[in-house]
Design a protein around this motif. Structure first.
Motif, mmCIF file in Angstrom:
data_model
loop_
_atom_site.group_PDB
_atom_site.id
_atom_site.type_symbol
_atom_site.label_atom_id
_atom_site.label_comp_id
_atom_site.label_asym_id
_atom_site.label_seq_id
_atom_site.Cartn_x
_atom_site.Cartn_y
_atom_site.Cartn_z
ATOM 1 N N VAL A 1 3.770 16.318 15.604
ATOM 2 C CA VAL A 1 4.247 17.526 14.937
ATOM 3 C C VAL A 1 3.265 18.647 15.233
ATOM 4 O O VAL A 1 2.080 18.539 14.899
ATOM 5 N N PRO A 2 3.732 19.714 15.871
ATOM 6 C CA PRO A 2 2.804 20.770 16.324
ATOM 7 C C PRO A 2 2.429 21.716 15.211
ATOM 8 O O PRO A 2 2.724 22.899 15.251
ATOM 9 N N GLY A 3 1.782 21.239 14.188
ATOM 10 C CA GLY A 3 1.360 22.110 13.102
ATOM 11 C C GLY A 3 1.652 21.490 11.754
ATOM 12 O O GLY A 3 1.842 20.279 11.617
ATOM 13 N N VAL B 1 3.991 25.907 10.526
ATOM 14 C CA VAL B 1 2.835 26.727 10.862
ATOM 15 C C VAL B 1 2.064 26.010 11.970
ATOM 16 O O VAL B 1 1.683 24.851 11.815
ATOM 17 N N ALA B 2 1.887 26.695 13.111
ATOM 18 C CA ALA B 2 1.174 26.098 14.231
ATOM 19 C C ALA B 2 -0.289 25.877 13.879
ATOM 20 O O ALA B 2 -0.806 26.388 12.882
ATOM 21 N N GLU B 3 -0.964 25.107 14.715
ATOM 22 C CA GLU B 3 -2.349 24.758 14.432
ATOM 23 C C GLU B 3 -3.259 25.974 14.400
ATOM 24 O O GLU B 3 -4.283 25.970 13.711
ATOM 25 N N ASP B 4 -2.906 27.035 15.140
ATOM 26 C CA ASP B 4 -3.734 28.233 15.116
ATOM 27 C C ASP B 4 -3.317 29.204 14.021
ATOM 28 O O ASP B 4 -3.797 30.345 13.984
ATOM 29 N N GLY B 5 -2.415 28.790 13.132
ATOM 30 C CA GLY B 5 -1.989 29.625 12.027
ATOM 31 C C GLY B 5 -0.759 30.463 12.295
ATOM 32 O O GLY B 5 -0.279 31.164 11.395
ATOM 33 N N THR B 6 -0.195 30.405 13.512
ATOM 34 C CA THR B 6 0.999 31.183 13.836
ATOM 35 C C THR B 6 2.215 30.577 13.135
ATOM 36 O O THR B 6 2.436 29.365 13.182
ATOM 37 N N LEU B 7 2.982 31.439 12.495
ATOM 38 C CA LEU B 7 4.200 30.996 11.815
ATOM 39 C C LEU B 7 5.320 30.932 12.846
ATOM 40 O O LEU B 7 5.845 31.954 13.287
ATOM 41 N N VAL B 8 5.703 29.735 13.267
ATOM 42 C CA VAL B 8 6.705 29.584 14.317
ATOM 43 C C VAL B 8 8.097 29.317 13.755
ATOM 44 O O VAL B 8 9.081 29.401 14.487
ATOM 45 N N ALA B 9 8.199 28.979 12.470
ATOM 46 C CA ALA B 9 9.503 28.804 11.834
ATOM 47 C C ALA B 9 9.337 29.090 10.354
ATOM 48 O O ALA B 9 8.340 28.698 9.734
ATOM 49 N N GLN B 10 10.324 29.776 9.785
ATOM 50 C CA GLN B 10 10.243 30.109 8.376
ATOM 51 C C GLN B 10 11.652 30.290 7.818
ATOM 52 O O GLN B 10 12.624 30.445 8.553
ATOM 53 N N GLU C 1 4.703 27.573 23.652
ATOM 54 C CA GLU C 1 3.488 26.783 23.805
ATOM 55 C C GLU C 1 2.822 26.474 22.471
ATOM 56 O O GLU C 1 1.930 25.622 22.407
ATOM 57 N N LYS C 2 3.234 27.153 21.395
ATOM 58 C CA LYS C 2 2.696 26.842 20.074
ATOM 59 C C LYS C 2 3.254 25.540 19.514
ATOM 60 O O LYS C 2 2.622 24.900 18.675
ATOM 61 N N VAL C 3 4.462 25.168 19.980
ATOM 62 C CA VAL C 3 5.107 23.973 19.436
ATOM 63 C C VAL C 3 5.308 22.888 20.482
ATOM 64 O O VAL C 3 5.603 21.743 20.138
#
Length: 982
Positions: free
Chosen positions: A356-358, A394-403, A458-460
């Motif tokens: 799971v990417p995040g 939330v991706a590992e770097d804190g980017t919100l990729v789905a909400q 690339e975040k997920v």
């Protein structure tokens, strides 16, 4: 505890030595109380009061009675619980209850506390589906003695150690366990046992199972379940003639494997069948239960319970009725509230080998009901809903990729599934809706909309090193098919890229797509005029792909038709491979192969591998591609006005009517190459060149280098065999053609130097050539020249003969020379002793000299052939030899035509139409993956656009039918060129 047995007296003695009694039997208190009374009686004996003595005697008699009762009960139990007798009594009753043979390895009896231990109990499988039905290494239970006299069974402890069960269901649906409650017992219990079973109560405080295993395998649907490390702690209670109550908990590791399960890992896709293969899924499972069963186990009610594993737990309740019937009635509910989505994904990632990417957020609520019949040929139906609220990632770097994700999955009793997911994914709106079916073919229909930012992919997803993407991809897609056969899926909709730029380590420049639209229509797609940029170059791509779900199927191919156009394309910039040695070209390597020479210090095979030449066994695609570039830059130079049509299939590649400007002139070619696994595969080609710079052309494509200058025109028709490195085999080559060299000459080479020295003509060291034309054919490793006059060279020699592909010479040259130019040395070499006698009657002052040239190009050997001066010049090329060459060329072409025709007949067949489902038809009960099996889909029935493809005539797709517009010179001018002076 095991007690030794001898005669009755030894039993009693042993029993007495093992006192005091266990509190479980309630006897220890009696013995202590009796001893106390005896002590009181002894003290009371010194008293003078007669009343006290009387009470003492009574107590003494009471203690004696208790002692006698104790000894009697001990003798009775020691006889009744004899191990051998007990085993003899137990086995037939167990066999009657289970309707199977039961073998008890041993029985051990303990009296204080009262208990029985069975060892190595095996229950046979009469069906033969499994080696055994069940085994128990040790089964021990301990009972309280006193409650037995009150017609109550109070078992203090029941322990099963390492029990195992092997449950099987055959492919016909027959099981080795389904008859337990339906078959009558062969051994009827006596009336005492029946009354005992019906009227006795039961209070079993502790049931413990450790090390349990269970194997279940259903060959009908290839499902298997493994339960390992089973632990149970429970209690059973029953009032006399009342219901059975079960309370407790258990835990185990459960492994479930589905269809075509592999030895481990995540689900995979089988390339031949395209079926999802579910790998084993293992999970720790916990269960708590509070059950009530009827007096005769005809009904089971789950009053409360829970099932699951950390952190996912579901509450469980419901009933199972008609337990003694072949078909039971099930009505169960499972529900869960606010289950963390993160926990569910963590479990799935561990089971499916996914990451799971995040961090996932959101909660899941579920309410599922299982009801219906359970038995042979019937399964209960599942219905209910599962919902997700406030989901996100939330991706590992804190980017919100789905909400703002909201999802709902609903299942109806008919097996239909409806699902929906809405929210924002990858910084764009997202929705997924559809229906499915859980039974039969497990059909699925869905509708997907989204507009993701590709820069967030690339975040997920872990992209390969060097792969990046930016831009957006507007997606509107519909699909349907069966999850049991992924190749049955069909897709409709549009993909619209916007400002997309992709990099890949195999491409030396970024690939951009500023705008465009890709339309899908079932098993294919099309795109019109996609503007693709490659660094500074821009090309336009148009085409279609059909039957892409056939990719990888044996005997099937994906149909691809399209065009690539542009003002310029730099292949050097696009390629990331280092360029090969500039001294290597395909022509040089091919000549080295047929001539048995090295090239640039390498064997032909080494050079071919350096050029990355390789013939594939087959291609997974079929179709055609039109290529048009004003300028094409490659590692060996640049071509202008390139126009070509490349046709290909699983077993052939064909270049049709390719035209280009190169070496200062025009080149056109047609080629047909067969693919395959053999060491040698046939090919044929036709090449025409017009007014090329001979020096540049021959330097790039032959070992002659820059030896010949001028303007070269040539036509060549050639067949033969290629090896696995695409190199020709010299002995197999057969060809015919013609050439013409004008306004040029021959630079000084060993051959011209030898002729100059032999004839004493310095002008022949680097002779000029105004024109030289001739026909030729290739056979048996020789290039056989028809007679042609080298106009402009000293003596205007007429030349015919053969030049070997290995450089060997066998030429006959006829010179007409001014006798005043020839010195005595030259006359001697030419064998002319009287110059006057050798003069030509029609040309006073000129003589005819005939020279035979042998040896090799690097070491020629010359000698005069006076006999040829008085006869017609040796023909060099005969009509019979030319006809044989043409026959061989046509014969091989026919073979290639038959091979291509058979392949094309299999590919070029009409396919059944595929309908596009409309949104309002997405109903679970009407789902059908497709009416056309995937192996019947043909990949070549539609062209770019919307009109179906017409089958291409076979005679226009085979290499032997490709002809230049002009008549090949080997069939039009051969006779005149062979005549002297022609």
């Amino acid at each position: 505890m095991v007690y030794p047995y001898g005669d009755d007296g030894e039993k009693v003695a042993e029993t007495c030595r093992l006192a005091p009694f266990s509190s479980l039997l309630g006897i220890e208190e009696w013995v202590l109380f009796s001893s106390h009374l005896l002590g009181v009686f002894t003290v009371g004996g010194s008293s003078s009061r007669p009343g006290q003595a009387r009470w003492g005697r009574r107590l003494l008699f009471l203690g004696a009675a208790v002692a006698v009762l104790f000894v009697g009960v001990t003798l009775f139990l020691s006889r009744y619980l004899d191990p051998e007798a007990l085993a003899t009594r137990l086995e037939p009753r167990l066999e009657a209850a289970l309707v199977r043979e039961v073998e008890v390895g041993g029985v051990e009896v303990g009296l204080f506390p009262l208990g029985v231990r069975l060892r190595d109990v095996t229950v046979a499988d009469p069906t033969g589906l499994a080696p055994f039905l069940a085994r128990v290494e040790s089964l021990e239970f301990q009972a309280r003695l006193i409650p037995l006299f009150r017609r109550e069974v109070q078992i203090a402890r029941l322990v099963l150690e390492n029990p195992s069960a092997d449950l099987r269901v055959s492919s016909e649906g027959r099981s080795n366990f389904g008859d337990f409650s339906t078959q009558p017992s062969e051994v009827e219990p006596d009336s005492l046992d029946a009354t005992f079973a019906e009227s006795f109560g039961l209070d079993l405080k502790g049931i413990r199972i450790s090390g349990g295993t269970l194997h279940f395998e259903n060959l009908d649907d290839s499902t298997s379940i493994e339960v390992e490390d089973l632990k149970v702690n429970a209690g059973v209670r029953r009032e006399s003639m009342g219901p059975w109550l079960f309370q407790g908990d258990s835990e185990a590791t459960v492994t479930v494997a589905g269809r075509d399960a592999s030895a481990g890992g995540a689900p995979r896709i089988d390339a031949a069948e395209a079926r999802p293969s579910t790998g084993p899924m293992s999970l720790p499972l916990s269960l708590t239960f509070d059950l009530e069963a009827g007096p005769t186990f005809e009904r089971l009610e789950i009053r409360s319970g829970s099932v699951g594993g950390e952190p996912v737990f579901l509450t469980l309740a419901g009933t199972i009725e008609a337990l003694k019937e072949p078909t039971r009635t099930v009505d169960l509910t499972l529900s869960g509230e606010r289950t963390p989505l993160a926990g569910i994904l963590a479990f799935l990632s561990s089971q499916l080998d996914l990451q799971v990417p995040g961090e996932a957020v959101g909660t899941v609520n579920s309410d599922v009901r299982v009801e219906g019949s359970l038995g042979p040929g019937s399964k209960p139906e599942v219905s209910g809903t599962v919902t997700l609220a406030q989901g996100g990632l939330v991706a590992e770097d804190g980017t919100l990729v789905a909400q703002d994700l909201a999802a709902e999955v609903g299942i109806t009793r008919g097996g239909a599934v409806r699902f929906s997911l809405n929210g924002e994914v990858l910084d764009g709106p997202f929705s997924l809706e559809g229906t499915g079916a859980t039974g039969g073919q497990r059909a699925l229909e869905f509708q997907l909309r989204g507009n993701p930012d590709l820069g967030l992919v690339e975040k997920v997803v872990s992209l390969p090193e060097g792969v990046t993407a930016v831009g957006r991809l507007d997606t509107q897609l519909r699909g349907n098919g069966s999850v049991d056969n992924l190749r049955s899926f069909r897709f409709w909709g549009d993909l619209a890229p916007a400002d997309v730029v992709v990099t890949h380590p195999a491409v030396g420049v970024p690939v951009g797509l500023a705008m465009g639209r890709i339309s899908l229509d079932g098993t294919g797609g099309s795109f019109q005029a996609l503007p693709v940029t490659l660094d500074e170059d821009q090309i336009t791509v148009t085409g279609e792909v059909r039957s892409f779900m056939s990719y990888g199927l044996p005997g099937r191919a994906v149909l691809v038709r399209g065009s690539v156009r542009g003002p310029r394309l730099d292949l050097v910039a696009v390629s990331t491979r280092p360029p090969a040695d500039s001294a290597l070209t395909y022509g040089k390597v091919a000549f080295a192969k047929v001539g048995g020479r090295t090239v640039a210090g390498r064997t032909p095979e080494e050079a071919a591998r350096e050029l990355r030449l390789s013939r594939p066994d087959s291609l997974p695609i079929a179709g055609s591609l039109q290529v048009a570039f004003d300028t094409l830059v490659y590692s060996r130079g640049m071509v202008q006005d390139l126009r070509a049509q490349v046709e290909f299939g699983p077993s052939f590649v064909r270049v049709n009517d390719a035209r280009m400007k190169r070496f200062g002139g025009d080149i056109s070619t047609n080629m047909n190459m067969t693919l395959g696994r053999l060491d040698r595969e046939p090919f044929n080609m036709n090449v025409q060149v017009q007014e090329l710079d001979a020096s540049e052309f021959l330097a790039a494509n032959s070992p002659l280098g820059g030896a010949i200058r001028g303007r070269l025109s040539m036509s060549l028709d050639l067949i033969g065999f290629l090896d696995g490195l695409l190199l020709p085999e010299g002995p197999s080559l057969v060809g015919s053609g013609s050439f013409a060299l004008t306004d040029g000459g021959v630079n000084s080479i060993p051959l011209t130097a030898s002729i100059s020295s032999f004839m004493g003509l310095e002008g022949f060291r680097s002779p000029a050539v105004e024109s030289w034309s001739s026909s030729f054919f290739i056979s048996e490793g020789q290039v056989r020249l028809g007679e042609g006059t080298i106009t402009g060279a000293p003596g205007d020699p007429r030349v015919n003969g053969s030049i070997g592909l290995d450089g060997g010479l066998d030429l006959l040259s006829v010179f007409v020379l001014d006798s005043e130019q020839l010195g005595s040395h030259a006359l001697d070499n030419l064998g002319i002793t009287d110059p006057l006698a050798g003069r030509l009657p029609d040309r006073p002052g000129f003589i005819q000299a005939v020279v035979h040239i042998a040896g090799t190009l690097l070491a020629p050997e010359l000698r005069a052939d006076p006999a040829a001066a008085v006869r017609t010049v040796a023909e060099g090329v005969t009509e019979q030899a030319q006809a044989e060459a043409q026959r061989q060329i046509q014969e091989q072409r026919n073979r290639l035509q038959d091979q291509a025709a058979g392949m094309l007949r299999n590919l070029l067949q009409p396919r059944a139409p595929v309908t596009n489902p409309s949104p309002d038809t997405l109903r679970g009960d009407s789902l059908r993956p497709d009416t056309v099996p995937p192996d019947t889909l043909q990949p070549d029935t539609a062209t770019a656009g919307t009109t179906p493809l017409e089958p291409v005539p076979l005679d226009s797709l085979v290499g032997d039918s490709l002809r230049p517009d002009t008549v090949p010179p080997d069939t039009s001018r051969i006779r005149t060129l062979l005549r002297p002076g022609g």
